[in-house]
Design a protein around this motif. Structure first.
Motif, PDB file in Angstrom:
ATOM      1  N   ARG A  65      -8.826  -9.331  -1.274  1.00 23.57           N
ATOM      2  CA  ARG A  65      -9.762 -10.455  -1.408  1.00 23.57           C
ATOM      3  C   ARG A  65     -10.976 -10.286  -0.490  1.00 23.57           C
ATOM      4  N   ASN A  66     -10.763  -9.700   0.678  1.00 21.25           N
ATOM      5  CA  ASN A  66     -11.842  -9.608   1.664  1.00 21.25           C
ATOM      6  C   ASN A  66     -12.474  -8.223   1.788  1.00 21.25           C
ATOM      7  N   GLY A  67     -11.991  -7.263   0.992  1.00 23.62           N
ATOM      8  CA  GLY A  67     -12.614  -5.944   0.949  1.00 23.62           C
ATOM      9  C   GLY A  67     -12.366  -5.067   2.161  1.00 23.62           C
ATOM     10  N   TRP A  68     -11.171  -5.177   2.776  1.00 27.16           N
ATOM     11  CA  TRP A  68     -10.866  -4.294   3.890  1.00 27.16           C
ATOM     12  C   TRP A  68      -9.656  -3.440   3.582  1.00 27.16           C
ATOM     13  N   LYS A  69      -9.398  -2.477   4.460  1.00 27.49           N
ATOM     14  CA  LYS A  69      -8.264  -1.559   4.352  1.00 27.49           C
ATOM     15  C   LYS A  69      -7.257  -1.880   5.454  1.00 27.49           C
ATOM     16  N   ILE A  70      -6.019  -1.427   5.227  1.00 22.81           N
ATOM     17  CA  ILE A  70      -4.932  -1.631   6.184  1.00 22.81           C
ATOM     18  C   ILE A  70      -4.397  -0.270   6.610  1.00 22.81           C
ATOM     19  N   PHE A  71      -4.280  -0.080   7.914  1.00 23.91           N
ATOM     20  CA  PHE A  71      -3.591   1.079   8.456  1.00 23.91           C
ATOM     21  C   PHE A  71      -2.278   0.572   9.039  1.00 23.91           C
ATOM     22  N   PRO A  72      -1.123   1.024   8.497  1.00 25.33           N
ATOM     23  CA  PRO A  72       0.172   0.487   8.926  1.00 25.33           C
ATOM     24  C   PRO A  72       0.825   1.267  10.069  1.00 25.33           C
ATOM     25  N   LEU A  73       0.793   0.692  11.269  1.00 24.99           N
ATOM     26  CA  LEU A  73       1.568   1.261  12.376  1.00 24.99           C
ATOM     27  C   LEU A  73       2.975   0.675  12.410  1.00 24.99           C
ATOM     28  N   CYS A  74       3.129  -0.524  11.909  1.00 23.69           N
ATOM     29  CA  CYS A  74       4.430  -1.200  11.868  1.00 23.69           C
ATOM     30  C   CYS A  74       5.376  -0.446  10.933  1.00 23.69           C
ATOM     31  N   PRO A  75       6.545  -0.035  11.405  1.00 22.80           N
ATOM     32  CA  PRO A  75       7.484   0.706  10.554  1.00 22.80           C
ATOM     33  C   PRO A  75       7.903  -0.079   9.305  1.00 22.80           C
ATOM     34  N   PHE A  76       8.103  -1.389   9.431  1.00 26.24           N
ATOM     35  CA  PHE A  76       8.487  -2.188   8.265  1.00 26.24           C
ATOM     36  C   PHE A  76       7.382  -2.181   7.224  1.00 26.24           C
ATOM     37  N   PHE A  77       6.144  -2.469   7.647  1.00 23.53           N
ATOM     38  CA  PHE A  77       5.050  -2.508   6.675  1.00 23.53           C
ATOM     39  C   PHE A  77       4.826  -1.131   6.060  1.00 23.53           C
ATOM     40  N   ARG A  78       4.907  -0.089   6.864  1.00 26.06           N
ATOM     41  CA  ARG A  78       4.730   1.274   6.341  1.00 26.06           C
ATOM     42  C   ARG A  78       5.783   1.575   5.268  1.00 26.06           C
ATOM     43  N   ALA A  79       7.031   1.208   5.515  1.00 25.96           N
ATOM     44  CA  ALA A  79       8.100   1.439   4.529  1.00 25.96           C
ATOM     45  C   ALA A  79       7.831   0.654   3.245  1.00 25.96           C
ATOM     46  N   GLN A  80       7.364  -0.580   3.373  1.00 23.93           N
ATOM     47  CA  GLN A  80       7.042  -1.378   2.190  1.00 23.93           C
ATOM     48  C   GLN A  80       5.900  -0.729   1.404  1.00 23.93           C
ATOM     49  N   ALA A  81       4.884  -0.267   2.105  1.00 27.22           N
ATOM     50  CA  ALA A  81       3.737   0.354   1.445  1.00 27.22           C
ATOM     51  C   ALA A  81       4.148   1.630   0.713  1.00 27.22           C
ATOM     52  N   GLN A  82       5.089   2.369   1.272  1.00 23.23           N
ATOM     53  CA  GLN A  82       5.557   3.594   0.609  1.00 23.23           C
ATOM     54  C   GLN A  82       6.329   3.257  -0.669  1.00 23.23           C
ATOM     55  N   ARG A  83       6.964   2.097  -0.712  1.00 24.95           N
ATOM     56  CA  ARG A  83       7.702   1.664  -1.912  1.00 24.95           C
ATOM     57  C   ARG A  83       6.781   1.069  -2.971  1.00 24.95           C
ATOM     58  N   HIS A  84       5.591   0.639  -2.571  1.00 23.05           N
ATOM     59  CA  HIS A  84       4.678  -0.056  -3.481  1.00 23.05           C
ATOM     60  C   HIS A  84       3.406   0.753  -3.654  1.00 23.05           C
ATOM     61  N   GLY A  85       3.457   1.708  -4.565  1.00 21.34           N
ATOM     62  CA  GLY A  85       2.296   2.545  -4.846  1.00 21.34           C
ATOM     63  C   GLY A  85       1.076   1.747  -5.281  1.00 21.34           C
ATOM     64  N   GLU A  86       1.298   0.578  -5.844  1.00 21.05           N
ATOM     65  CA  GLU A  86       0.186  -0.265  -6.303  1.00 21.05           C
ATOM     66  C   GLU A  86      -0.623  -0.848  -5.140  1.00 21.05           C
ATOM     67  N   TRP A  87      -0.154  -0.670  -3.907  1.00 24.24           N
ATOM     68  CA  TRP A  87      -0.885  -1.145  -2.730  1.00 24.24           C
ATOM     69  C   TRP A  87      -1.850  -0.095  -2.196  1.00 24.24           C
ATOM     70  N   ARG A  88      -1.821   1.098  -2.744  1.00 26.17           N
ATOM     71  CA  ARG A  88      -2.610   2.207  -2.176  1.00 26.17           C
ATOM     72  C   ARG A  88      -4.115   1.978  -2.233  1.00 26.17           C
ATOM     73  N   ASP A  89      -4.555   1.015  -3.025  1.00 28.54           N
ATOM     74  CA  ASP A  89      -5.990   0.722  -3.045  1.00 28.54           C
ATOM     75  C   ASP A  89      -6.460   0.121  -1.717  1.00 28.54           C
ATOM     76  N   VAL A  90      -5.546  -0.467  -0.950  1.00 28.32           N
ATOM     77  CA  VAL A  90      -5.942  -1.064   0.337  1.00 28.32           C
ATOM     78  C   VAL A  90      -5.160  -0.522   1.535  1.00 28.32           C
ATOM     79  N   VAL A  91      -4.083   0.211   1.317  1.00 27.30           N
ATOM     80  CA  VAL A  91      -3.261   0.715   2.429  1.00 27.30           C
ATOM     81  C   VAL A  91      -3.526   2.215   2.610  1.00 27.30           C
ATOM     82  N   ASN A  92      -3.895   2.598   3.837  1.00 26.03           N
ATOM     83  CA  ASN A  92      -4.120   4.014   4.185  1.00 26.03           C
ATOM     84  C   ASN A  92      -2.850   4.560   4.822  1.00 26.03           C
ATOM     85  N   LEU A  93      -2.068   5.309   4.056  1.00 25.36           N
ATOM     86  CA  LEU A  93      -0.832   5.891   4.591  1.00 25.36           C
ATOM     87  C   LEU A  93      -1.084   7.232   5.243  1.00 25.36           C
TER      88      LEU A  93
END
Length: 93
Positions: A65-93
């Motif tokens: 919504r706000n046009g930013w990216k997320i860099f996940p240092l949190c292990p939980f969020f990183r694991a969720q992002a790896q399971r949800h390929g549809e988040w790759r537009d905003v998550v930098n793994l």
């Protein structure tokens, strides 16, 4: 479940309230277009109820919504992002 944002000068947190308990996902803002999610905390009373997942999805929706990216240092969020390929537009793994 109610999720709200708390902003500080250099970051903030998303807070989920359910059954009288609070869970949080904290982040730091490195620039107007990048946040670093560094911690997810869910009390034992809320474990297994999808609260962490709801916080993660909320962060992704806020980033879109706000046009930013997320860099996940949190292990939980990183694991969720790896399971949800549809988040790759905003998550930098």
């Amino acid at each position: 479940m109610d999720i709200r944002n708390e902003e500080t000068g250099s970051g903030g947190r998303y807070i989920a309230t359910l059954e009288g308990h609070e869970a949080e996902m904290t982040y730091s803002r490195t620039s107007p277009k990048l946040i670093i999610i560094d911690h997810t905390g869910v009390p034992d009373a809320l474990r297994g109820k999808g609260v962490g997942q709801a916080l993660a999805l909320h962060a992704v929706e806020e980033a879109r919504r706000n046009g930013w990216k997320i860099f996940p240092l949190c292990p939980f969020f990183r694991a969720q992002a790896q399971r949800h390929g549809e988040w790759r537009d905003v998550v930098n793994l």
